[in-house]
Scaffold this motif. Structure first.
Motif, PDB file in Angstrom:
ATOM      1  N   THR A  10      23.104 -21.791  13.702  1.00  0.00           N
ATOM      2  CA  THR A  10      21.819 -22.053  13.682  1.00  0.00           C
ATOM      3  C   THR A  10      21.001 -22.044  15.014  1.00  0.00           C
ATOM      4  N   MET A  11      21.755 -22.338  16.127  1.00  0.00           N
ATOM      5  CA  MET A  11      21.226 -22.319  17.394  1.00  0.00           C
ATOM      6  C   MET A  11      20.912 -20.821  17.961  1.00  0.00           C
ATOM      7  N   SER A  12      21.489 -19.945  17.450  1.00  0.00           N
ATOM      8  CA  SER A  12      21.465 -18.651  17.612  1.00  0.00           C
ATOM      9  C   SER A  12      20.363 -17.997  17.240  1.00  0.00           C
ATOM     10  N   LEU A  13      19.821 -18.377  15.996  1.00  0.00           N
ATOM     11  CA  LEU A  13      18.500 -17.896  15.407  1.00  0.00           C
ATOM     12  C   LEU A  13      17.405 -17.715  16.200  1.00  0.00           C
ATOM     13  N   PRO A  14      16.852 -16.677  16.269  1.00  0.00           N
ATOM     14  CA  PRO A  14      15.787 -16.311  17.079  1.00  0.00           C
ATOM     15  C   PRO A  14      14.570 -17.428  16.842  1.00  0.00           C
ATOM     16  N   LEU A  15      13.672 -17.589  17.903  1.00  0.00           N
ATOM     17  CA  LEU A  15      12.594 -18.754  17.902  1.00  0.00           C
ATOM     18  C   LEU A  15      11.210 -18.077  17.632  1.00  0.00           C
ATOM     19  N   LEU A  16      10.361 -18.297  16.641  1.00  0.00           N
ATOM     20  CA  LEU A  16       9.206 -17.733  16.556  1.00  0.00           C
ATOM     21  C   LEU A  16       8.298 -18.146  17.511  1.00  0.00           C
ATOM     22  N   ASP A  17       7.722 -17.282  18.289  1.00  0.00           N
ATOM     23  CA  ASP A  17       6.663 -17.361  19.398  1.00  0.00           C
ATOM     24  C   ASP A  17       5.337 -17.998  18.971  1.00  0.00           C
ATOM     25  N   ALA A  18       4.922 -19.223  19.379  1.00  0.00           N
ATOM     26  CA  ALA A  18       3.473 -19.596  18.765  1.00  0.00           C
ATOM     27  C   ALA A  18       2.380 -18.630  19.134  1.00  0.00           C
ATOM     28  N   GLU A  19       2.477 -17.835  20.321  1.00  0.00           N
ATOM     29  CA  GLU A  19       1.351 -16.984  20.727  1.00  0.00           C
ATOM     30  C   GLU A  19       1.413 -15.731  19.404  1.00  0.00           C
ATOM     31  N   VAL A  20       2.614 -15.282  19.419  1.00  0.00           N
ATOM     32  CA  VAL A  20       2.737 -14.207  18.239  1.00  0.00           C
ATOM     33  C   VAL A  20       2.321 -14.698  16.956  1.00  0.00           C
ATOM     34  N   LEU A  21       2.413 -15.947  16.492  1.00  0.00           N
ATOM     35  CA  LEU A  21       2.351 -16.397  15.017  1.00  0.00           C
ATOM     36  C   LEU A  21       0.639 -16.387  15.276  1.00  0.00           C
ATOM     37  N   ARG A  22       0.124 -16.820  16.295  1.00  0.00           N
ATOM     38  CA  ARG A  22      -1.237 -17.039  16.408  1.00  0.00           C
ATOM     39  C   ARG A  22      -2.066 -15.498  16.096  1.00  0.00           C
ATOM     40  N   THR A  23      -1.385 -14.632  16.711  1.00  0.00           N
ATOM     41  CA  THR A  23      -1.965 -13.085  16.634  1.00  0.00           C
ATOM     42  C   THR A  23      -1.633 -12.697  15.098  1.00  0.00           C
ATOM     43  N   PHE A  24      -0.595 -13.226  14.687  1.00  0.00           N
ATOM     44  CA  PHE A  24      -0.405 -12.453  13.125  1.00  0.00           C
ATOM     45  C   PHE A  24      -1.244 -13.414  12.173  1.00  0.00           C
ATOM     46  N   VAL A  25      -1.523 -14.649  12.283  1.00  0.00           N
ATOM     47  CA  VAL A  25      -2.504 -15.057  11.386  1.00  0.00           C
ATOM     48  C   VAL A  25      -4.067 -14.519  11.607  1.00  0.00           C
ATOM     49  N   VAL A  26      -4.179 -14.226  12.845  1.00  0.00           N
ATOM     50  CA  VAL A  26      -5.727 -13.579  13.121  1.00  0.00           C
ATOM     51  C   VAL A  26      -5.802 -12.442  12.383  1.00  0.00           C
ATOM     52  N   ILE A  27      -4.893 -11.489  12.749  1.00  0.00           N
ATOM     53  CA  ILE A  27      -4.914 -10.178  12.078  1.00  0.00           C
ATOM     54  C   ILE A  27      -4.824 -10.327  10.456  1.00  0.00           C
ATOM     55  N   ALA A  28      -4.088 -11.139   9.974  1.00  0.00           N
ATOM     56  CA  ALA A  28      -4.091 -11.282   8.503  1.00  0.00           C
ATOM     57  C   ALA A  28      -5.333 -11.801   7.951  1.00  0.00           C
ATOM     58  N   GLU A  29      -6.081 -12.968   8.802  1.00  0.00           N
ATOM     59  CA  GLU A  29      -7.528 -13.159   8.141  1.00  0.00           C
ATOM     60  C   GLU A  29      -8.247 -12.211   8.441  1.00  0.00           C
ATOM     61  N   CYS A  30      -8.343 -11.259   9.553  1.00  0.00           N
ATOM     62  CA  CYS A  30      -9.339 -10.189   9.785  1.00  0.00           C
ATOM     63  C   CYS A  30      -9.036  -9.036   8.915  1.00  0.00           C
ATOM     64  N   GLY A  31      -7.916  -8.801   8.519  1.00  0.00           N
ATOM     65  CA  GLY A  31      -7.424  -7.560   7.754  1.00  0.00           C
ATOM     66  C   GLY A  31      -7.580  -6.359   8.502  1.00  0.00           C
ATOM     67  N   SER A  32      -7.472  -6.464  10.014  1.00  0.00           N
ATOM     68  CA  SER A  32      -7.634  -5.270  10.991  1.00  0.00           C
ATOM     69  C   SER A  32      -7.154  -5.579  12.012  1.00  0.00           C
ATOM     70  N   PHE A  33      -6.182  -4.662  12.881  1.00  0.00           N
ATOM     71  CA  PHE A  33      -5.890  -4.979  14.182  1.00  0.00           C
ATOM     72  C   PHE A  33      -7.025  -4.804  15.066  1.00  0.00           C
ATOM     73  N   THR A  34      -8.166  -3.865  14.830  1.00  0.00           N
ATOM     74  CA  THR A  34      -9.028  -3.752  15.715  1.00  0.00           C
ATOM     75  C   THR A  34     -10.082  -5.041  15.665  1.00  0.00           C
ATOM     76  N   ARG A  35     -10.316  -5.300  14.335  1.00  0.00           N
ATOM     77  CA  ARG A  35     -11.208  -6.748  14.496  1.00  0.00           C
ATOM     78  C   ARG A  35     -10.731  -8.093  15.035  1.00  0.00           C
ATOM     79  N   ALA A  36      -9.343  -7.888  14.881  1.00  0.00           N
ATOM     80  CA  ALA A  36      -8.481  -9.071  15.457  1.00  0.00           C
ATOM     81  C   ALA A  36      -8.471  -9.194  17.210  1.00  0.00           C
ATOM     82  N   ALA A  37      -8.401  -7.832  17.426  1.00  0.00           N
ATOM     83  CA  ALA A  37      -8.299  -7.434  18.978  1.00  0.00           C
ATOM     84  C   ALA A  37      -9.604  -7.954  19.590  1.00  0.00           C
TER      85      ALA A  37
END
Length: 295
Positions: A10-37
């Motif tokens: 359990t302790m060795s599982l990777p942690l999800l980075d909050a900044e990366v998660l925020r980027t992922f959510v924005v891309i999912a909502e925009c539907g485009s890497f370009t618009r999210a960028a």
């Protein structure tokens, strides 16, 4: 020994980075890497690297890349739900420590139809974010809530607006169609004069419905008059009447009556009225407006 191994895994599982998660959510909502960028002021290449790292961490692809947009994979849809919740929880945790402390009390008025739709979630979320604030809720008519705000008895109220000639007060936070509702398979709508279940005088729904029936020349009788929409709903469930209802409140075994020859009803609005602007009222107002976005 087995417990120690399980704990190590359990302790060795990777942690999800909050900044990366925020980027992922924005891309999912925009539907485009370009618009999210453009939205988060990063380059598409930088976002692509973040998503690549995220996919490596979880061992799954989260996006299907297409020429001009991206779509979530099945795993991506699951992660989006977790991501939004984790970011919200992160925000709540930070508010407890770095946000200005908000304490005190607030008295809040609303009608039961509004209260049953959003109030439980709003109050639960608000209590987690601002545990030092006491919220006193009064369920009453819009007219009474507004009078109490004006007299200083209430700090804030949600009221329905839409009557012709009615003074517009506060900030409109929700607009919704008003529809005719009745029992699925019921016969009340076939009766003449049409039996109605309505709120008391002054209600926006009541005036809208009566005006529409008058214009259409449909005879009616007011079979039930009640202060709360729960009582109106009871009359509908018993197939004793039909009533004007917000579309979001029409749930089985009730149905929207749209093929029965009844006149179309206008939209109505919900307005947030405050006696004063301060950190407590502003905080609760923010939670209320966010809740209506999800309706």
């Amino acid at each position: 020994m087995e417990s120690s191994v399980s704990q190590f895994r359990t302790m060795s599982l990777p942690l999800l980075d909050a900044e990366v998660l925020r980027t992922f959510v924005v891309i999912a909502e925009c539907g485009s890497f370009t618009r999210a960028a453009k939205q988060i002021h990063r380059t598409p290449a930088a976002l692509s690297m973040q998503i690549k790292r995220l996919e490596e961490n979880i061992g799954r692809a989260v996006f299907l890349r297409e020429p001009r947009h991206v779509r979530l994979t099945g795993e991506g849809e699951i992660l989006l739900s977790y991501g939004r919740r984790l970011l919200k929880l992160n925000e709540e945790a930070l508010q407890q420590f770095i946000a200005p402390a908000i304490a005190g009390s607030i008295s809040f008025g609303t009608s039961d139809d509004i209260g049953t739709r959003i109030l439980p979630g709003v109050l639960a979320q608000f209590a987690r974010s601002f545990p030092a604030v006491q919220v006193d809720v009064v369920l009453t008519s819009s007219r009474e809530s507004l009078a109490r705000v004006d007299s200083g008895e209430l700090d804030m109220a949600l009221i329905t607006v839409g009557n012709e000639g009615q003074e517009m007060r506060g900030e409109v936070v929700h607009t919704e169609p008003l529809v005719w509702a009745g029992r699925e398979g019921g016969i009340a709508v076939q009766r003449s004069p049409l039996p109605l279940a309505l709120a008391n005088q002054g209600c926006v729904w009541r005036r809208t419905a009566l005006d529409a029936l008058d214009v259409a020349g449909i005879p009616f009788r007011i079979a039930y008059t009640c202060e709360h929409c729960a009582a109106q709903e009871a009359a509908l469930l018993a197939d004793l009447a039909v009533a004007p209802f917000p579309l979001s409140l029409v749930r089985p075994p009730l149905k929207k009556l749209d093929k029965e020859g009844l006149p179309e009803l206008a939209k109505y609005q919900i307005s947030l009225v405050r006696s004063a602007s301060n950190p407590v009222t502003n905080a609760l107002a923010g939670h209320i407006k966010e809740a209506f976005i999800g309706l």
